[in-house]
Design an enzyme around this catalytic site. Structure first.
Site, PDB file in Angstrom:
ATOM      1  N   ASP A 216       0.826  -1.203   0.000  1.00 44.57           N
ATOM      2  CA  ASP A 216       0.000   0.000   0.000  1.00 44.57           C
ATOM      3  C   ASP A 216       0.869   1.266   0.000  1.00 44.57           C
ATOM      4  O   ASP A 216       1.837   1.352   0.765  1.00 44.57           O
ATOM      5  CB  ASP A 216      -0.882  -0.008   1.255  1.00 44.57           C
ATOM      6  CG  ASP A 216      -1.931   1.074   1.231  1.00 44.57           C
ATOM      7  OD1 ASP A 216      -2.747   1.073   0.296  1.00 44.57           O
ATOM      8  OD2 ASP A 216      -1.939   1.927   2.141  1.00 44.57           O
ATOM      9  N   GLU A 273       2.036  -0.493  -4.969  1.00 45.78           N
ATOM     10  CA  GLU A 273       1.055   0.518  -5.373  1.00 45.78           C
ATOM     11  C   GLU A 273       1.715   1.878  -5.200  1.00 45.78           C
ATOM     12  O   GLU A 273       1.964   2.321  -4.085  1.00 45.78           O
ATOM     13  CB  GLU A 273      -0.195   0.458  -4.491  1.00 45.78           C
ATOM     14  CG  GLU A 273      -1.272   1.420  -4.981  1.00 45.78           C
ATOM     15  CD  GLU A 273      -1.974   2.205  -3.881  1.00 45.78           C
ATOM     16  OE1 GLU A 273      -3.061   2.725  -4.142  1.00 45.78           O
ATOM     17  OE2 GLU A 273      -1.432   2.339  -2.765  1.00 45.78           O
TER      18      GLU A 273
END
Ligand code: TEU
Length: 555
Positions: A216, A273
């Site tokens: 993330d 990401e």
């Protein structure tokens, strides 16, 4: 394909060609009837995923969480949220997925924890100057009495990136940094205990059979030491030398993680990401000793136009290819408006990929679905790996009109009810039946956590499975062909000559893909044999508007 536990050469680089299916677990399938998806529901639907023909699943955070940001506020990285099940359920799921030939990727959130995480509670209790506070980014405020935030950074969800705490003695005290919601305090990656902790978390899940992690906000961990003001450099996409996005030191973290992943057999993998608009900066994350892959958001953000798509594909292949990494193509995820609805808008002036960029612009959902079918075949023919977001194989549109009192995205509150945010792409999957909950939960129990539109019986798995021409059957056929065709997956492409509003490329051996974006039908080369088309060809065998065909080609 068996992923973990297998050590043959194919398994070692499975990720270079893989099709990975993203499970937003709260909205996938509800096994216990509380209106929230869970591990039991996911286990019961593994046969659906195996039949669809994907290689692996990525599960959004399933850890204990107050759910201030859909589970990205993690209170304990080594446990399962009771809403989703137990650790036994998680281990059983990983085992059963492997039995079904599916790899399992989890989601790791290294930039921040929940404010309910034991570390943050200890930091609040321990007070200024303590070793506990060193794990986060606490600073005194500015102004005569420290009543102003330490700098001018903004939260991605709106408002200031700092919150002032009450000290143990009750007085207003230091401020802590949160690039996202106040319930998500940023960790201090200059503290060696942070790196140590995340090594251990990686090992914890790798030891339980996880095949890898999606990381993330992979580009946010390191902050410039002196935390300078941003001035006008605010935005999600970094400029060069930004004080909190894409700092060079972040690569040391991923070199370290790669060593952990490589110490397993077979090696575990990462997909980062990182919302970075410069493909050269992006490619740094996938140098040979760092992450295996990163999502290619340049493609996700490209409008449905031949020039834009071709440019996104060419740039991405060039930059990633230069460091030997495959490109990961993605059209949708849990943070953006579903592409069937994005492509339903006029593609000449695309403002962005969020729901709030679409609202108020006329939508032609028929065109959106047609383009979504064509985009799927285009994407699945490109060299590299692909991530599908649950429901795109059903052609689900964005739910643009959720009742305001049901919206949960922190953006909604922090924007003072002006930015609706991301709930509209997170509505539970319709499986079967004529009315909500459409087989998502059992019929006799409460309604799903987000309401499904009554029209979604047309998009249910049962309805689409019964229609040979449905988008679901298009995905199934395409995934089967892609898995067995030697030209597809990892590799290269060669652009073929095509009119301005069409794209055509060849892949070796013997494959070509053509997409027509124009209203004039596209004539196919003589002798081309059609393997698959996203919609029927014209009576004369030409490719109509917003249609992609896969061809067996001799040149
Ligand atoms: O998202 C990172 C991110 O910065 C954006 O996707 C952002 O959330 C979005 O554009 C705001 O509109 C990741 C997760 O995918 C997202 O769900 C989390 O909210 C975020 O990190 C914080 O953990």
């Amino acid at each position: 394909m068996s992923v973990a536990g297998s050590s043959d050469a194919r398994a070692h680089d499975w990720w270079r060609s893989a099709v990975v299916y993203q499970i937003y677990i709260r909205s996938f399938a509800d096994g216990d009837g509380d209106g929230n998806g869970d591990i039991a529901g996911l286990r019961s639907r593994l046969p659906y995923l195996a039949e669809l023909g994907v290689d692996a699943i990525w599960i959004n955070p399933w850890y204990p969480s107050p759910m201030a940001d859909g589970g990205y506020d993690v209170a304990d990285f080594r446990a399962i949220a009771p809403m989703f099940g137990t650790m036994d359920d998680a281990e059983a799921l990983i085992h059963e997925a492997h039995e079904a030939g599916l790899g399992v990727l989890l989601d790791i959130v290294p930039n921040h924890t929940s404010d309910q995480h034991a570390w943050f509670r200890a930091a609040l209790a321990a007070g200024p100057g303590s070793a506990e506070r060193q794990r986060y980014i606490f600073r005194p405020g500015r102004g005569a009495n420290g009543e102003e935030p330490p700098n001018d950074w903004h939260s991605v969800f709106g408002g200031e990136a700092w919150t002032q705490v009450k000290e143990p003695d009750g007085r207003p005290g230091e401020w802590y940094l949160h690039l996202f919601a106040p319930e998500q305090p940023d960790l201090n990656w200059n503290d060696p205990r942070t790196s140590q902790e995340f090594d251990d978390i990686l090992r914890f899940w790798f030891d339980r059979g996880a095949d890898g992690f999606r990381i993330d906000v992979a580009h946010s961990l390191i902050k410039q030491d002196d935390l300078p003001d941003l001035g006008d450099r605010f935005g999600l996409l970094p400029s060069l030398d930004h004080p909190h996005w894409d700092r060079d030191e972040v690569h040391d973290v991923y070199r370290r993680w790669r060593r952990v992943a490589d110490s397993y057999d077979p090696p575990r993998i990462f997909v980062g990401e990182a919302w970075i608009d410069d493909p050269e900066r992006m490619a740094r994350y996938v140098r040979p000793d760092e992450l295996h892959t990163t999502f290619n958001f340049v493609f996700l953000e490209a409008p449905w136009r031949a020039d834009a798509m071709r440019d996104a594909v060419t740039r991405s292949l060039a930059e990633q290819g230069a460091v030997g990494a495959p490109v990961v193509w993605v059209l949708s995820n849990h943070d953006v408006a579903r592409h069937a609805s994005r492509f339903a808008r006029d593609q000449r002036d695309v403002a962005g990929s969020n729901l709030d960029d679409l609202l108020g612009r006329p939508a032609d959902l028929g065109a959106g679905l047609r383009r979504a079918r064509a985009a799927a075949l285009l994407m699945l023919a490109l060299p590299g790996s692909v991530y599908l977001y649950q429901g795109e194989e059903l052609g689900l549109p964005e739910v643009e009109d959720l009742p305001e009192d049901r919206l949960t995205d922190p953006t909604w509150r922090r924007s003072r009810q002006t930015v609706r945010g991301r709930d509209g792409c997170r509505v539970p999957i319709p499986w079967s039946g004529d009315a909500p909950p459409f087989g998502f939960s059992s019929d006799d129990v409460g309604s799903p956590w987000l309401p499904q539109p009554p029209s979604w019986s047309d998009h249910s798995v049962a309805t689409l499975a019964a229609d040979p021409d449905s988008i679901l059957n298009l995905y199934r056929t395409a995934l089967r062909l892609r898995r067995h065709h030697p030209a597809l997956g990892d590799g290269t492409l060669r652009w073929l000559e095509a009119p301005g509003d069409a794209l055509m490329f060849a892949r070796q051996p013997g494959f070509a893909c053509a997409t027509n974006f124009a209203s004039t039908p596209l004539e196919l080369p003589d002798g081309a044999r059609v393997l698959l088309a996203s919609d029927p060809l014209t009576a004369h065998g030409a490719v109509p508007r917003d249609t992609t065909v896969w061809l067996e080609a001799t040149h």
